[in-house]
Design an enzyme around this catalytic site. Structure first.
Site, short mmCIF file in Angstrom:
data_model
loop_
_atom_site.label_atom_id
_atom_site.label_comp_id
_atom_site.label_asym_id
_atom_site.label_seq_id
_atom_site.Cartn_x
_atom_site.Cartn_y
_atom_site.Cartn_z
N ASP A 53 0.83 -1.21 0.00
CA ASP A 53 0.00 0.00 0.00
C ASP A 53 0.87 1.26 0.00
OD1 ASP A 53 -3.24 0.28 1.04
OD2 ASP A 53 -1.99 2.09 1.02
N ASP A 77 3.90 2.06 -4.19
CA ASP A 77 3.12 2.97 -5.04
C ASP A 77 2.95 2.29 -6.39
OD1 ASP A 77 2.04 4.91 -6.62
OD2 ASP A 77 3.65 6.38 -6.31
N VAL A 78 1.73 1.84 -6.68
CA VAL A 78 1.52 1.12 -7.94
C VAL A 78 1.71 2.04 -9.15
CG1 VAL A 78 -0.03 -0.56 -6.86
CG2 VAL A 78 -1.00 1.41 -8.08
N SER A 159 -15.10 -2.15 -11.62
CA SER A 159 -16.27 -1.53 -10.98
C SER A 159 -17.43 -1.63 -11.95
CB SER A 159 -15.97 -0.05 -10.70
OG SER A 159 -17.16 0.67 -10.45
N TYR A 169 -13.44 7.95 -14.18
CA TYR A 169 -13.24 6.75 -13.36
C TYR A 169 -13.73 5.51 -14.10
CZ TYR A 169 -14.05 3.42 -9.54
OH TYR A 169 -14.08 2.29 -8.74
N LYS A 173 -11.87 2.01 -15.30
CA LYS A 173 -12.30 0.68 -14.85
C LYS A 173 -12.72 -0.21 -16.03
CE LYS A 173 -11.44 0.95 -10.45
NZ LYS A 173 -10.42 0.07 -9.84
N SER A 206 -13.94 4.97 3.02
CA SER A 206 -13.63 6.07 2.10
C SER A 206 -14.80 6.37 1.18
CB SER A 206 -12.38 5.73 1.28
OG SER A 206 -12.61 4.58 0.49
N1 LIG Z 1 -15.63 1.24 -2.44
C1 LIG Z 1 -16.42 1.07 -3.49
O1 LIG Z 1 -17.61 1.39 -3.47
C2 LIG Z 1 -15.84 0.45 -4.74
C3 LIG Z 1 -16.73 0.01 -5.74
C4 LIG Z 1 -16.20 -0.56 -6.89
C5 LIG Z 1 -14.84 -0.69 -7.04
N2 LIG Z 1 -14.01 -0.24 -6.07
C6 LIG Z 1 -12.57 -0.38 -6.27
O2 LIG Z 1 -12.05 -1.16 -5.21
C7 LIG Z 1 -10.72 -0.74 -4.93
C8 LIG Z 1 -10.59 -0.45 -3.44
O3 LIG Z 1 -11.58 0.45 -3.05
P1 LIG Z 1 -11.76 0.83 -1.50
O4 LIG Z 1 -13.07 1.48 -1.35
O5 LIG Z 1 -11.42 -0.32 -0.65
O6 LIG Z 1 -10.63 1.94 -1.36
P2 LIG Z 1 -9.99 2.61 -0.04
O7 LIG Z 1 -9.86 4.05 -0.35
O8 LIG Z 1 -10.72 2.20 1.18
O9 LIG Z 1 -8.55 1.94 0.03
C9 LIG Z 1 -7.69 2.07 -1.06
C10 LIG Z 1 -6.29 1.75 -0.60
O10 LIG Z 1 -5.44 1.88 -1.74
C11 LIG Z 1 -4.27 2.59 -1.36
N3 LIG Z 1 -3.71 3.25 -2.52
C12 LIG Z 1 -4.14 4.36 -3.16
N4 LIG Z 1 -3.31 4.68 -4.16
C13 LIG Z 1 -2.33 3.75 -4.17
C14 LIG Z 1 -1.19 3.55 -4.96
N5 LIG Z 1 -0.85 4.42 -5.93
N6 LIG Z 1 -0.41 2.48 -4.70
C15 LIG Z 1 -0.71 1.62 -3.71
N7 LIG Z 1 -1.79 1.77 -2.89
C16 LIG Z 1 -2.59 2.83 -3.14
C17 LIG Z 1 -4.73 3.56 -0.29
O11 LIG Z 1 -3.65 3.99 0.54
C18 LIG Z 1 -5.77 2.72 0.46
O12 LIG Z 1 -5.19 2.02 1.54
C19 LIG Z 1 -10.43 0.44 -5.85
O13 LIG Z 1 -9.75 0.00 -7.00
C20 LIG Z 1 -11.82 0.92 -6.22
O14 LIG Z 1 -11.83 1.57 -7.48
C21 LIG Z 1 -14.47 0.33 -4.92
#
Ligand SMILES: NC(=O)c1ccc[n+]([C@@H]2O[C@H](COP(=O)([O-])OP(=O)(O)OC[C@H]3O[C@@H](n4cnc5c(N)ncnc54)[C@H](O)[C@@H]3O)[C@@H](O)[C@H]2O)c1
Length: 265
Positions: A53, A77-78, A159, A169, A173, A206
């Site tokens: 992360d 950092d991805v 997503s 976004y 996706k 978040s």
């Molecule tokens: N939460 C939703 O409703 C939802 C719905 C569909 C898809 N998603 C996808 O699921 C994934 C996770 O969502 P979430 O809600 O758990 O997010 P979140 O914000 O709770 O957590 C995301 C994590 O990714 C880390 N991160 C951000 N940029 C980064 C980088 N460059 N390198 C490494 N780590 C990084 C952050 O530090 C954080 O710990 C995302 O890809 C999001 O697009 C989320």
């Protein structure tokens, strides 16, 4: 159940590796949210996890909470080649290999849910670098270890916004789904399966803090068939399935976990 065994050659305690041969799952963005919930459940099903992360402190803290014998936190950092390569090397050194890569880290807040022309070129490059190229970086760096696993797979997190995108976004996706087929085609030669999960709105901290409740309620009422919000736990079964030998003949597929949205043939 993650009914797979890795093919590791580094399980000596004096090398800092766990003695068991439990499969190693690396989850990007695993410090919190969806990634953390998936990690917890992989551990509950006999795997070890690495949380890679951007927030290194939180990755380490979460790993400590999950148990230092089964979880490892590393800064990553991805969006950066060298950072990803270094993180995967540390993960493999800790775990003796990599059996499953979950490409979960992504930029996803409402600021990115804007029409294409409303985000400037620098913004486009940022989101594409993390949400799209980031998955390629991780796959490239993890590939040597995945190739040595007896049941290797990659799970990309897309997503429902990426089914028929209307915003920046969503476009990123949609590209995740495209990468899923392209990586599946490329990596089949190494025995690596590549599949994808496309969740609807989930109850992560978040997302809940960011998404206006009126928008969420309208989305559930008018678009979903199942009249409740998606929960991170809804992704656990599908993720375990895609990493397990139960899905051994599946690659290049996207499973939509959206409460019936969008319906499609
Ligand atoms: N939460 C939703 O409703 C939802 C719905 C569909 C898809 N998603 C996808 O699921 C994934 C996770 O969502 P979430 O809600 O758990 O997010 P979140 O914000 O709770 O957590 C995301 C994590 O990714 C880390 N991160 C951000 N940029 C980064 C980088 N460059 N390198 C490494 N780590 C990084 C952050 O530090 C954080 O710990 C995302 O890809 C999001 O697009 C989320």
């Amino acid at each position: 159940m993650l009914n797979t065994r890795g093919s590791h050659d580094c399980f000596s305690p004096d090398q800092g590796c766990p003695v068991s041969a439990a499969p190693l799952v690396v989850v990007t963005g695993g410090a919190r949210g969806i990634g953390r919930v998936l990690a917890e459940n992989w551990i509950a099903n006999g795997a070890r996890v690495a949380l890679a992360d951007l927030d290194e402190d939180q990755a380490r803290a979460t790993a400590a909470e999950l148990g230092s014998d089964v979880a490892f936190g590393v800064g990553c950092d991805v969006g950066d080649d060298a950072s990803v390569q270094a993180a995967m090397e540390q993960v493999a050194a800790w775990g003796g290999g990599i059996d499953c890569l979950v490409n979960n880290a992504g930029l996803h807040l409402m600021a990115w849910s804007r029409p294409p022309t409303e985000i400037d070129s620098a913004g486009w490059m940022s989101i594409l670098s993390v949400n799209v190229v980031g998955l390629v970086r991780c796959a490239r760096s993890a590939r040597p270890w995945l190739t040595r696993s007896e049941n290797a797979s990659i799970i990309n997190i897309s997503s429902v916004s990426g089914i028929v995108p209307r915003d920046v976004y969503g476009v990123s996706k949609l590209a995740v789904r495209g990468l899923t087929t392209a990586l599946a085609a490329e990596l089949a030669v190494d025995g690596i399966r590549v599949n994808c999960l496309a969740p609807g709105p989930m109850d992560t901290e978040s997302a809940m803090a960011d998404l206006p409740s009126s928008l969420l309620e309208e989305f559930i009422a008018n678009k979903q068939l199942i009249q409740r919000q998606g929960r991170t736990g809804d992704l656990v079964g599908p993720a375990l399935f895609l990493a397990s030998e139960a899905s051994a003949f599946m690659t290049g597929e996207t499973l939509v976990i959206g409460g019936g949205f969008p319906l499609r043939m």
